[in-house]
Design an enzyme around this catalytic site. Structure first.
Site, mmCIF file in Angstrom:
data_model
loop_
_atom_site.group_PDB
_atom_site.id
_atom_site.type_symbol
_atom_site.label_atom_id
_atom_site.label_comp_id
_atom_site.label_asym_id
_atom_site.label_seq_id
_atom_site.Cartn_x
_atom_site.Cartn_y
_atom_site.Cartn_z
ATOM 1 N N CYS A 79 -24.616 -37.258 -13.727
ATOM 2 C CA CYS A 79 -24.315 -38.382 -13.048
ATOM 3 C C CYS A 79 -24.986 -39.797 -13.570
ATOM 4 O O CYS A 79 -25.249 -40.064 -14.701
ATOM 5 C CB CYS A 79 -24.221 -38.561 -11.345
ATOM 6 S SG CYS A 79 -23.171 -39.797 -10.759
ATOM 7 N N HIS A 167 -21.044 -33.521 -10.801
ATOM 8 C CA HIS A 167 -22.286 -33.129 -9.797
ATOM 9 C C HIS A 167 -22.018 -31.397 -10.086
ATOM 10 O O HIS A 167 -21.565 -30.947 -9.030
ATOM 11 C CB HIS A 167 -22.171 -33.650 -8.598
ATOM 12 C CG HIS A 167 -22.652 -34.955 -8.613
ATOM 13 N ND1 HIS A 167 -23.908 -35.510 -8.077
ATOM 14 C CD2 HIS A 167 -21.925 -36.059 -8.657
ATOM 15 C CE1 HIS A 167 -24.058 -36.756 -8.189
ATOM 16 N NE2 HIS A 167 -22.712 -37.050 -8.614
ATOM 17 N N GLU A 169 -24.188 -29.460 -8.831
ATOM 18 C CA GLU A 169 -25.037 -28.876 -7.637
ATOM 19 C C GLU A 169 -24.076 -28.928 -6.426
ATOM 20 O O GLU A 169 -24.536 -28.083 -5.587
ATOM 21 C CB GLU A 169 -26.407 -29.918 -7.377
ATOM 22 C CG GLU A 169 -25.985 -31.260 -6.678
ATOM 23 C CD GLU A 169 -25.642 -32.426 -7.913
ATOM 24 O OE1 GLU A 169 -25.283 -32.037 -8.883
ATOM 25 O OE2 GLU A 169 -25.832 -33.483 -7.455
#
Ligand code: XMP
Length: 514
Positions: A79, A167, A169
């Protein structure tokens, strides 16, 4: 040497999650402020740049000198990390026409790029950014695009640099864990040797070296972290460890005794101090939440220190501090919401050094370490409990009688959660992050019991799901369970004639009421 991945934190809400994902790959990692990259540390095998609340164009945006690692170590920008790489190396970052937020799909994807090994075409990713990369730097190639974001993923042709605007994660990026595995294991070459067993073995060895024959004091709270820290130290130095467990009178029902018994079984050398009278006296008439917290924090330090001073040859103070307690967060607002208290303010004249054997672990890892050492399951799965205890769950002033009422209601609730086995075979207790009852003592309402009018306090029940207590959702407990607990509390706990269920998430509410 323990290999590690460095995650440079630019202030994103999800930086900790990146850390957790890397640890789930049995790889050690450290989250450091964006400007604290460790120079000349040969154990670093790769670098991840996190997201950020800033735009790269903000004058106060966090900046890092990429030359510290680019070209020498594999780098993954996420990001803002991706935008920063692009912006700094000659690409272009502009305000997106509309904020790119939510689910998207990688409609084109270079499956030959090692970052996307094993990916499915059309894989779902999670976007959350206000800026977008309109041109990538020279020497880079696009390796993934969504319908709206052409440069969703790109990589350098010559150097080990990867960047993704989504993202990996977060859970909503379906193959995010695979992307991180490709980076950490295949690209960075992690040997995946970070495990609970290896942690116990190396930490016990290190503790023996660090502490030697010195005496160590440790403050126990009954919670998972301090208990696991104590068992680790006990394994390393045995009788040279003295634990102190202070009862401030606002623990759960019978908890002090039960926990003392558990500690005895574990072979720990524990001094239990009943200081409840002092706490009740000092809290009498105090209603303001922060003031309550301050008094408890102060009293706790006083009682703990008075006990610690008796151990005159102590050289170390050990604490169950865990990683999330320490991560130097880039608190953008700097506002204090609640002053959390744990053991603090060492007696200065004792000159104690600090020993924090769990300081690199996340909560789930602490639990794995506890299990590895054979600790009983009920200690390991115990819910987090605030340092000030029931004091922050009794609104208004605190009296021993109110504590008794709340303890009884809370006990019925918690026992109920432990006993109720849900359809998937798991107890409700284990399915929620944390639960507890709150006594709304400034509120009274009318009820009827038999033929009698009652005018008593309500109790609120709270249960939340969470992964780190930073955010939390109220737990959707089954209605039949809530009905049974409500009945039992109202029938059995004198002073309570109404039960409510708290359906607030955090934010905007917090987990504790005060
Ligand atoms: P809040 O209420 O801030 O709570 O959403 C987040 C988590 O922290 C716990 N908590 C504390 N833990 N000392 C602690 O060790 C404290 O003073 C304290 N206050 C809140 C709370 O139970 C939840 O898990």
């Amino acid at each position: 040497m323990q290999q590690k991945i460095i995650i440079l934190d630019f202030g994103s809400q999800t930086t900790q999650l990146i850390g957790r994902r890397v640890r789930e790959l049995d790889t050690f990692c450290e989250i450091l402020p964006y400007n604290k990259f460790p120079k000349d540390d040969p154990s670093v095998i790769g670098v991840i740049l996190s997201g950020s609340p800033f735009s790269v164009h903000d004058p106060e945006a966090f900046k890092v000198d990429l030359s510290q690692f680019v070209g020498r170590l594999p780098v993954l920008g996420i990001c803002y990390g991706a935008q920063f790489i692009s912006h700094t190396l000659g690409g272009k970052v502009e305000k997106a026409d509309s904020r790119e937020y939510g689910r998207a799909h990688l409609e084109t994807i270079n499956l030959y790029n090692p970052l996307f090994k094993g990916f499915d075409r059309g894989s779902q990713v999670w976007m959350s950014h206000g800026d977008t990369i309109t041109a990538i730097p020279e020497g880079f190639e696009v390796i993934g695009s969504t319908k709206d974001v052409k440069n969703a993923a790109f990589a350098s042709v010559e150097q080990p640099i990867w960047a993704v605007q989504f993202h990996p994660e977060v859970y909503h990026t379906s193959q995010g864990a695979l992307l991180l595995k490709n980076f950490v294991v295949d690209i960075c070459g992690s040997k995946q040797d970070w495990s609970a067993a290896s942690f116990v073995e190396t930490t016990v060895k290190e503790l023996k070296e660090q502490v030697g024959n010195d005496r160590v004091i440790l403050g126990l709270s009954g919670g998972v972290d301090s208990s696991v820290a104590a068992v680790l130290l006990n394994k390393a130095i045995g009788k040279n460890l003295t634990c102190i467990f202070v009862d401030h009178g606002m623990l759960r029902k019978n908890e002090f005794q039960q926990v003392m018994d558990d500690y005895k079984v574990l072979g720990l050398n524990v001094i239990g101090v009943d200081a409840s009278e002092k706490f009740f006296n000092d809290l009498a008439g105090v209603t303001e939440p922060e003031q309550k917290r301050k008094i408890i924090g102060r009293d706790f330090v006083e009682v703990f220190n008075a006990e610690a001073r008796k151990i005159t040859d102590a050289k170390w103070l050990a604490q169950g501090t865990i990683y999330p307690d320490r991560i130097e967060s880039l608190n953008i607002t700097g506002k204090v919401i609640k002053s959390h208290h744990n053991v603090g303010g060492l007696p200065k004249e004792m000159n104690l050094q600090l020993c924090e054997p769990l300081k690199w672990l996340f909560k789930d890892e602490v639990r794995r370490v506890g299990r590895q050492m054979g600790m009983p399951e009920h200690l390991i799965t115990r819910h987090p409990f605030p340092g000030p205890g029931l004091a922050v769950r009794i609104l208004g002033d605190i009296t021993p009688e109110k504590v008794r009422v709340l303890q009884d209601a809370d006990d019925i609730y918690i026992r109920g959660l432990r006993e109720y086995v849900d359809t998937d075979g798991e107890t409700l207790y284990n399915k929620v992050w944390q639960a507890g009852a709150i006594l709304l003592s400034p509120v009274r309402s009318v009820g009827v019991m038999g033929d009698e009018r009652t005018y008593e306090n309500p109790v609120a029940l709270r249960a939340v799901t969470s992964t780190d207590a930073m955010t939390a959702d109220w737990a959707h407990l089954p209605y039949d369970f809530l009905a049974k607990v409500s009945n039992e509390i109202i029938n059995k706990v004198r002073g309570v004639n109404r039960v409510c269920y708290d359906i607030s998430s955090k934010p905007p509410a917090t987990i504790e009421w005060e």
